[in-house]
Design a protein around this motif. Structure first.
Motif, PDB file in Angstrom:
ATOM      1  N   ALA A   1      46.035  28.498  45.522  1.00 43.41           N
ATOM      2  CA  ALA A   1      44.633  28.826  45.282  1.00 43.41           C
ATOM      3  C   ALA A   1      44.556  30.238  44.724  1.00 43.41           C
ATOM      4  N   VAL A   2      43.361  30.586  44.271  1.00 42.58           N
ATOM      5  CA  VAL A   2      43.059  31.987  44.010  1.00 42.58           C
ATOM      6  C   VAL A   2      42.504  32.558  45.312  1.00 42.58           C
ATOM      7  N   TYR A   3      43.098  33.625  45.766  1.00 44.46           N
ATOM      8  CA  TYR A   3      42.691  34.256  47.019  1.00 44.46           C
ATOM      9  C   TYR A   3      41.835  35.479  46.706  1.00 44.46           C
ATOM     10  N   TYR A   4      40.692  35.534  47.366  1.00 44.65           N
ATOM     11  CA  TYR A   4      39.714  36.595  47.132  1.00 44.65           C
ATOM     12  C   TYR A   4      39.522  37.437  48.394  1.00 44.65           C
ATOM     13  N   CYS A   5      39.380  38.706  48.173  1.00 45.21           N
ATOM     14  CA  CYS A   5      39.057  39.658  49.228  1.00 45.21           C
ATOM     15  C   CYS A   5      37.547  39.881  49.221  1.00 45.21           C
ATOM     16  N   TYR A   6      36.979  39.955  50.410  1.00 45.75           N
ATOM     17  CA  TYR A   6      35.546  40.185  50.591  1.00 45.75           C
ATOM     18  C   TYR A   6      35.391  41.264  51.661  1.00 45.75           C
ATOM     19  N   ALA A   7      34.431  42.166  51.457  1.00 45.41           N
ATOM     20  CA  ALA A   7      34.247  43.218  52.445  1.00 45.41           C
ATOM     21  C   ALA A   7      32.781  43.611  52.563  1.00 45.41           C
ATOM     22  N   VAL A   8      32.413  43.975  53.762  1.00 44.37           N
ATOM     23  CA  VAL A   8      31.106  44.595  54.012  1.00 44.37           C
ATOM     24  C   VAL A   8      31.388  46.064  54.268  1.00 44.37           C
ATOM     25  N   ILE A   9      30.902  46.880  53.368  1.00 43.58           N
ATOM     26  CA  ILE A   9      31.275  48.291  53.353  1.00 43.58           C
ATOM     27  C   ILE A   9      30.032  49.154  53.323  1.00 43.58           C
ATOM     28  N   ARG A  10      30.078  50.197  54.110  1.00 43.38           N
ATOM     29  CA  ARG A  10      28.976  51.152  54.120  1.00 43.38           C
ATOM     30  C   ARG A  10      29.326  52.322  53.216  1.00 43.38           C
ATOM     31  N   THR A  11      28.435  52.562  52.250  1.00 43.34           N
ATOM     32  CA  THR A  11      28.510  53.775  51.436  1.00 43.34           C
ATOM     33  C   THR A  11      27.265  54.580  51.806  1.00 43.34           C
ATOM     34  N   SER A  12      26.336  54.725  50.890  1.00 48.37           N
ATOM     35  CA  SER A  12      25.033  55.295  51.256  1.00 48.37           C
ATOM     36  C   SER A  12      24.162  54.177  51.839  1.00 48.37           C
ATOM     37  N   TYR A  13      24.606  52.956  51.716  1.00 48.11           N
ATOM     38  CA  TYR A  13      23.974  51.777  52.312  1.00 48.11           C
ATOM     39  C   TYR A  13      25.090  50.775  52.571  1.00 48.11           C
ATOM     40  N   SER A  14      24.779  49.692  53.257  1.00 50.15           N
ATOM     41  CA  SER A  14      25.778  48.647  53.498  1.00 50.15           C
ATOM     42  C   SER A  14      25.661  47.559  52.444  1.00 50.15           C
ATOM     43  N   GLY A  15      26.777  47.193  51.868  1.00 51.60           N
ATOM     44  CA  GLY A  15      26.773  46.161  50.852  1.00 51.60           C
ATOM     45  C   GLY A  15      27.993  45.272  50.975  1.00 51.60           C
ATOM     46  N   ALA A  16      27.923  44.118  50.339  1.00 50.45           N
ATOM     47  CA  ALA A  16      29.028  43.174  50.328  1.00 50.45           C
ATOM     48  C   ALA A  16      29.693  43.196  48.959  1.00 50.45           C
ATOM     49  N   TYR A  17      31.017  43.155  48.971  1.00 48.27           N
ATOM     50  CA  TYR A  17      31.779  43.297  47.748  1.00 48.27           C
ATOM     51  C   TYR A  17      32.871  42.243  47.687  1.00 48.27           C
ATOM     52  N   TRP A  18      33.228  41.847  46.468  1.00 48.73           N
ATOM     53  CA  TRP A  18      34.286  40.884  46.225  1.00 48.73           C
ATOM     54  C   TRP A  18      35.341  41.488  45.296  1.00 48.73           C
ATOM     55  N   GLY A  19      36.576  41.094  45.526  1.00 48.27           N
ATOM     56  CA  GLY A  19      37.633  41.413  44.590  1.00 48.27           C
ATOM     57  C   GLY A  19      37.696  40.380  43.487  1.00 48.27           C
ATOM     58  N   GLN A  20      38.624  40.594  42.557  1.00 48.55           N
ATOM     59  CA  GLN A  20      38.719  39.717  41.392  1.00 48.55           C
ATOM     60  C   GLN A  20      39.606  38.498  41.647  1.00 48.55           C
ATOM     61  N   GLY A  21      40.354  38.527  42.714  1.00 46.31           N
ATOM     62  CA  GLY A  21      41.200  37.387  43.076  1.00 46.31           C
ATOM     63  C   GLY A  21      42.640  37.555  42.633  1.00 46.31           C
ATOM     64  N   THR A  22      43.535  36.909  43.368  1.00 45.05           N
ATOM     65  CA  THR A  22      44.945  36.887  43.014  1.00 45.05           C
ATOM     66  C   THR A  22      45.460  35.457  43.213  1.00 45.05           C
ATOM     67  N   GLN A  23      46.226  34.978  42.245  1.00 48.45           N
ATOM     68  CA  GLN A  23      46.674  33.597  42.250  1.00 48.45           C
ATOM     69  C   GLN A  23      47.911  33.419  43.127  1.00 48.45           C
ATOM     70  N   VAL A  24      47.858  32.429  43.987  1.00 45.37           N
ATOM     71  CA  VAL A  24      49.017  32.027  44.787  1.00 45.37           C
ATOM     72  C   VAL A  24      49.350  30.587  44.425  1.00 45.37           C
ATOM     73  N   THR A  25      50.582  30.357  44.023  1.00 39.22           N
ATOM     74  CA  THR A  25      51.039  29.016  43.689  1.00 39.22           C
ATOM     75  C   THR A  25      52.254  28.677  44.530  1.00 39.22           C
ATOM     76  N   VAL A  26      52.160  27.589  45.281  1.00 42.71           N
ATOM     77  CA  VAL A  26      53.250  27.137  46.131  1.00 42.71           C
ATOM     78  C   VAL A  26      53.804  25.851  45.533  1.00 42.71           C
ATOM     79  N   SER A  27      54.994  25.947  44.987  1.00 41.16           N
ATOM     80  CA  SER A  27      55.565  24.803  44.285  1.00 41.16           C
ATOM     81  C   SER A  27      57.077  24.928  44.217  1.00 41.16           C
ATOM     82  N   SER A  28      57.741  23.789  44.240  1.00 40.45           N
ATOM     83  CA  SER A  28      59.194  23.793  44.072  1.00 40.45           C
ATOM     84  C   SER A  28      59.557  23.593  42.602  1.00 40.45           C
TER      85      SER A  28
END
Length: 118
Positions: free
Chosen positions: A91-118
């Motif tokens: 799958a593409v794995y995404y990071c998500y965070a709730v981070i406080r700067t001058s306010y609290s917001g939710a943020y997403w990363g761009q994703g990183t591909q993981v492939t499990v295959s022989s």
């Protein structure tokens, strides 16, 4: 402004391991919560694991015992250690965070591909 940058994805054989990282940067006051999600081919995005500011973790049933989420609070880096990988973990794995700067917001990363295959 906050950025989340994932890394560590790649191709691995079934039964192998990978460690994903998600580095948070910007005008961060505190990080309240960080999560990993994933989206497999033809599937909806699903929750994988989370860790809060107190260090409490929670996992989806399908990764319990195989994946471990952790965080380096000093460096604002989230990790996901993935062991005993299966083809269905591909799958593409995404990071998500709730981070406080001058306010609290939710943020997403761009994703990183993981492939499990022989």
């Amino acid at each position: 402004q906050v950025q989340l940058v994932e890394s560590g994805g790649g191709l691995v054989q079934p039964g192998g391991s990978l460690r994903l990282s998600c580095a948070a940067s910007g005008s961060i006051v505190s990080i309240n919560l960080m999560r990993w999600y994933r989206r497999g081919p033809g599937k909806q995005r699903e929750f994988v694991a989370e860790i809060n500011s107190g260090g409490t973790t929670n996992y989806a049933d399908f990764v319990k015992g195989r994946f471990t989420i952790s965080m380096d609070n000093a460096k604002n880096i989230l990790y996901l250690q993935m062991n005993s990988l299966k083809p269905e973990d591909s799958a593409v794995y995404y990071c998500y965070a709730v981070i406080r700067t001058s306010y609290s917001g939710a943020y997403w990363g761009q994703g990183t591909q993981v492939t499990v295959s022989s």
